[in-house]
Design an enzyme around this catalytic site. Structure first.
Site, PDB file in Angstrom:
ATOM      1  N   TYR A  38       0.690  -1.122  -0.151  1.00 21.99           N
ATOM      2  CA  TYR A  38      -0.016  -0.152  -0.120  1.00 21.99           C
ATOM      3  C   TYR A  38       0.697   1.277  -0.051  1.00 21.99           C
ATOM      4  CZ  TYR A  38      -3.519  -3.499   1.586  1.00 21.99           C
ATOM      5  OH  TYR A  38      -4.359  -4.591   1.791  1.00 21.99           O
ATOM      6  N   HIS A  89       0.511 -11.936   1.056  1.00 12.95           N
ATOM      7  CA  HIS A  89      -0.665 -10.896   0.485  1.00 12.95           C
ATOM      8  C   HIS A  89      -1.321 -11.676  -0.890  1.00 12.95           C
ATOM      9  CE1 HIS A  89      -1.619  -6.527  -0.229  1.00 12.95           C
ATOM     10  NE2 HIS A  89      -2.478  -7.553  -0.509  1.00 12.95           N
ATOM     11  N   ARG A 113     -16.155  -2.285  -2.509  1.00 17.70           N
ATOM     12  CA  ARG A 113     -15.536  -1.257  -3.214  1.00 17.70           C
ATOM     13  C   ARG A 113     -16.289  -0.016  -3.400  1.00 17.70           C
ATOM     14  NH1 ARG A 113     -10.643  -3.433  -4.358  1.00 17.70           N
ATOM     15  NH2 ARG A 113     -10.741  -5.569  -4.826  1.00 17.70           N
ATOM     16  N   GLY A 114     -17.124   0.148  -2.458  1.00 20.40           N
ATOM     17  CA  GLY A 114     -18.138   1.438  -2.430  1.00 20.40           C
ATOM     18  C   GLY A 114     -19.258   1.158  -3.062  1.00 20.40           C
ATOM     19  N   PHE A 115     -19.593   0.261  -3.751  1.00 23.64           N
ATOM     20  CA  PHE A 115     -20.850  -0.105  -4.540  1.00 23.64           C
ATOM     21  C   PHE A 115     -21.908  -0.042  -3.706  1.00 23.64           C
ATOM     22  CE2 PHE A 115     -23.872  -3.389  -6.050  1.00 23.64           C
ATOM     23  CZ  PHE A 115     -24.516  -2.577  -6.951  1.00 23.64           C
ATOM     24  N   PRO A 167     -15.502  -5.140   2.115  1.00 25.69           N
ATOM     25  CA  PRO A 167     -17.114  -5.672   2.534  1.00 25.69           C
ATOM     26  C   PRO A 167     -17.926  -4.933   1.860  1.00 25.69           C
ATOM     27  CG  PRO A 167     -15.835  -4.448   4.349  1.00 25.69           C
ATOM     28  CD  PRO A 167     -14.939  -4.738   3.419  1.00 25.69           C
TER      29      PRO A 167
END
Length: 341
Positions: free
Chosen positions: A59, A131, A214-216, A211
């Protein structure tokens, strides 16, 4: 003011039922927020009672670990720290421009851990994930390197990310796996094929990233054309204009259930996960203190069996338009998919 949130088991640790995925502060969804804003979000989460913080070497190519280390290291005893190795930024051309590389060789894992400990300003990482499984390296070799880090006292437990049930079992035979992390939400049900059952069988905690899809599932992204040019969602099939327009239609019955429950749409997505199984720990990410507090409110949402059933029926793998990753992303993960199930 710190609140005592409902607790769940994360490997050997007791943590808040909802944790904080720190990626958004430095990576993936456009320009990173300022250091000051990142600090506000991290401290607000800690002060609210969040005790599970999740970061990674990838990140911001180390920037996120550095941010977490600078802001939270003085409070180290108050939370469980998770980070990841095996996917990092590497300057391949020597021009200062780093690119994402998956590398699960033992020597790389150990070097990444040493760098992470410095950035995080800590002597030990509580939960250290691979990862991505580097398919050029046997999972046994990568987990073997992580087990050596446990013996050396540099990490306390081992996690895996985006792996199948069979790979989890192979890894677990080398060293106990504390947690498995993968994407899970109403619109990404892949863990339901086999991984959730494997985790329960082996006593492995399941950490759900993305969860709120991704904003949806928050309901406020209505036009994908507004996404930042460097937003990773632009390369995801579900977020192409045609697919996303179709997916938006799924939110109408979903929004109605949120109104019925008297919670936000984001809270409904998180509450659905919390009600699915006590072994599931969601880690939503955000750049906003306001959204953070809204997410944490999901721990107070109660859903009936009928509401859970209706949620399962309104958004699922059978009616979502588009795959979750493009061909490259799909090739890099080891998770089961419904086409092959």
């Amino acid at each position: 003011m710190t609140t005592t949130f409902p607790q769940r088991q994360l490997g050997p640790f007791q943590v808040s039922a909802i944790g904080l995925g720190c990626m958004n502060l430095s990576h993936a969804y456009g320009a990173p927020v300022s250091a000051e804003q990142g600090e506000r979000v991290l401290l607000a989460a800690l002060d609210a009672g969040v005790t599970h913080f999740d970061t990674a070497a990838l990140y911001g190519f180390g920037a996120n670990e550095s941010l977490v280390g600078r802001v939270l290291s003085q409070h180290r005893s108050r939370f469980t720290l998770a980070s990841k190795c095996g996917m990092t930024g590497v300057d391949l051309k020597g021009d200062g421009q780093k690119v994402r590389v998956i590398d699960g060789r033992p020597e790389t894992i150990k070097a990444t851990c040493e760098e992470a400990l410095k950035r995080l300003n800590t002597d030990v990482i509580d939960l250290y994930y691979l990862h991505r499984w580097d398919k050029q390296v046997p999972i046994e070799d990568s987990v073997g390197a992580l087990s050596e880090l446990v013996r050396e006292g540099k990490i306390r437990s081992i996690g895996l990310s985006e792996v199948s049930a069979s790979t989890l079992k192979r890894a677990h035979a080398v060293h106990p796996i504390a947690a498995l992390q993968t994407e899970y939400s109403l619109w990404t049900r892949n863990p339901e094929i086999a991984v959730l059952d494997a985790c329960k069988e082996l006593g492995v905690s399941f950490v759900a990233f993305s969860p709120v899809a991704r904003g949806f599932l928050c309901g406020d992204l209505t036009d994908v054309a507004t996404l930042h040019e460097k937003d990773i969602r632009r390369a995801m099939p579900r977020f192409t204009p045609g697919n996303y327009a179709a997916n938006l239609q799924l939110l109408q019955p979903y929004r109605a259930i949120a109104q019925e429950v008297a919670c936000s749409m984001a809270q409904l997505a998180l509450a659905w996960l919390l009600h699915k199984d006590e072994n599931i720990l969601p880690i939503p990410g955000t750049t906003s203190v306001e959204h953070l507090m809204d997410d944490l409110g999901a721990m107070n949402v109660r859903l009936s069996a009928d509401q859970m059933s209706r949620l399962d029926a309104c958004i699922h793998q059978g009616n979502v338009a588009g795959a979750r990753y493009n061909s490259q992303g799909t090739s890099e993960v080891d998770t089961e998919n419904f086409e092959a199930a």
